[in-house]
Design a protein around this motif. Structure first.
Motif, PDB file in Angstrom:
ATOM      1  N   LYS A  27       0.830  -1.204   0.000  1.00 53.93           N
ATOM      2  CA  LYS A  27       0.000   0.000   0.000  1.00 53.93           C
ATOM      3  C   LYS A  27       0.865   1.255   0.000  1.00 53.93           C
ATOM      4  N   LEU A  31       1.077   4.228  -2.914  1.00 54.41           N
ATOM      5  CA  LEU A  31       0.919   5.654  -2.628  1.00 54.41           C
ATOM      6  C   LEU A  31       2.159   6.435  -3.028  1.00 54.41           C
ATOM      7  N   GLU A  35       2.404   9.240  -5.851  1.00 56.79           N
ATOM      8  CA  GLU A  35       2.856  10.574  -5.460  1.00 56.79           C
ATOM      9  C   GLU A  35       3.913  11.101  -6.419  1.00 56.79           C
ATOM     10  N   LYS A  49      -9.781  -3.514   0.945  1.00 58.54           N
ATOM     11  CA  LYS A  49      -8.459  -2.924   1.187  1.00 58.54           C
ATOM     12  C   LYS A  49      -7.941  -2.207  -0.059  1.00 58.54           C
ATOM     13  N   ALA A  52      -9.675   1.050  -0.333  1.00 61.34           N
ATOM     14  CA  ALA A  52      -9.151   2.038   0.620  1.00 61.34           C
ATOM     15  C   ALA A  52      -7.872   2.662   0.087  1.00 61.34           C
ATOM     16  N   THR A  53      -7.002   1.847  -0.516  1.00 64.56           N
ATOM     17  CA  THR A  53      -5.785   2.389  -1.130  1.00 64.56           C
ATOM     18  C   THR A  53      -6.143   3.315  -2.278  1.00 64.56           C
ATOM     19  N   TYR A  54      -7.075   2.885  -3.101  1.00 66.54           N
ATOM     20  CA  TYR A  54      -7.569   3.698  -4.225  1.00 66.54           C
ATOM     21  C   TYR A  54      -8.060   5.057  -3.711  1.00 66.54           C
ATOM     22  N   ASP A  55      -8.887   5.030  -2.679  1.00 74.15           N
ATOM     23  CA  ASP A  55      -9.456   6.269  -2.142  1.00 74.15           C
ATOM     24  C   ASP A  55      -8.361   7.194  -1.613  1.00 74.15           C
ATOM     25  N   ASP A  56      -7.365   6.639  -0.958  1.00 75.11           N
ATOM     26  CA  ASP A  56      -6.269   7.456  -0.422  1.00 75.11           C
ATOM     27  C   ASP A  56      -5.500   8.142  -1.548  1.00 75.11           C
ATOM     28  N   ILE A  57      -5.283   7.414  -2.633  1.00 77.09           N
ATOM     29  CA  ILE A  57      -4.546   7.978  -3.770  1.00 77.09           C
ATOM     30  C   ILE A  57      -5.346   9.101  -4.429  1.00 77.09           C
ATOM     31  N   ALA A  59      -7.778  10.875  -3.124  1.00 82.28           N
ATOM     32  CA  ALA A  59      -7.960  11.997  -2.200  1.00 82.28           C
ATOM     33  C   ALA A  59      -6.765  12.939  -2.198  1.00 82.28           C
ATOM     34  N   LYS A  60      -5.602  12.394  -2.495  1.00 80.07           N
ATOM     35  CA  LYS A  60      -4.383  13.213  -2.517  1.00 80.07           C
ATOM     36  C   LYS A  60      -4.153  13.884  -3.872  1.00 80.07           C
TER      37      LYS A  60
END
Length: 249
Positions: A27, A31, A35, A49, A52-57, A59-60
């Motif tokens: 994960k 990210l 980045e 899971k 969740a990784t997709y959403d974090d990427i 969101a940034k």
């Protein structure tokens, strides 16, 4: 390796597949690659899971990733070929792949290794890696500079008591990496294995439940080596075991 410095967009326009991308090192690698400009493909068995990784990427504000749910314990060689063909059709190319997913099995005396644990560990840590590498290599050869990175371990070239199946699977992983690297030496494809070292992950916590987590590296700490192997700065480096952390004297 730990002093490796990168530019903010060192992976711009690269497409990189990461296995085990829903948790831990996978994960954080996803990210980190995103980045630095990459479009990442998140492969794992647990959809929640991966999402969740997709959403974090997203969101940034990083490039939108893709999700590929796949259980490496049950996937066939054809499943991997079909997956890679779909990736190439939809995204156009593949520049790199980090084969990060592994399972620990059980820590047990050699004479007490169960056939089921042996079969599961070898399936995920070795056989699935072979099938996936076979499927990935033709796609990676289409890239100007393709990078295939296997994941090894501190017990992958020095056996340790009670680590039987996991240790043996990582010895074999390093051997597989060397075979592929030798076959494609002089081509556009470089092939290496990365040893993350002692890192605070769920697998590490299972193996060393009493360990002081504050005294070992976090997944973020070891990312310079992971970036190096995917960036063009590692062009020409192939057939190597790369330590993400400086070995202790």
């Amino acid at each position: 390796m730990n002093d490796f410095s990168v530019t903010d967009e060192c992976l711009k326009n690269k497409t990189i597949l990461i296995t085990g991308a829903g948790d831990g090192i996978g994960k954080v690698a996803a990210l980190t690659y995103a980045e630095h400009g990459a479009t990442v493909i998140l492969l794992g068995k647990t959809v929640a899971k991966l999402e969740a990784t997709y959403d974090d990427i997203v969101a940034k504000g990083y490039p939108e990733p893709a999700i590929v749910p796949l259980d490496m314990k049950g996937a066939t060689a054809q499943n991997y070929k079909d997956m890679v063909n779909t990736i190439v059709e939809q995204l156009g190319h593949l520049d790199g792949a980090l084969l990060n997913a592994s399972i620990l099995g059980e820590l047990t005396p050699f004479t007490q290794i169960s056939s089921q644990i042996w079969d599961d560990v070898m399936q995920v840590n070795l056989t699935a890696q072979m099938y996936l590498a076979q499927a990935l290599i033709p796609a990676l050869l289409k890239a100007e500079h393709g990078s295939l990175v296997f994941t090894t371990s501190g017990v992958g070239n020095q056996g340790r008591a009670f680590w039987g199946p996991y240790s043996i699977s990582k010895f074999a992983t390093e051997g597989m990496m060397q075979v592929i690297a030798d076959e494609y030496e002089g081509s556009s494809l470089r092939v290496n294995a990365i040893n993350p070292g002692a890192t605070n992950t769920k697998m590490r916590q299972t193996a060393f439940p009493a360990e002081d987590k504050s005294k070992i590296a976090s997944p973020n700490d070891i990312m310079p080596a992971y970036l190096y192997l995917m960036s063009d700065q590692s062009i020409g480096v192939t057939g190597q075991r790369i330590n993400a952390q400086t070995p202790k004297a």
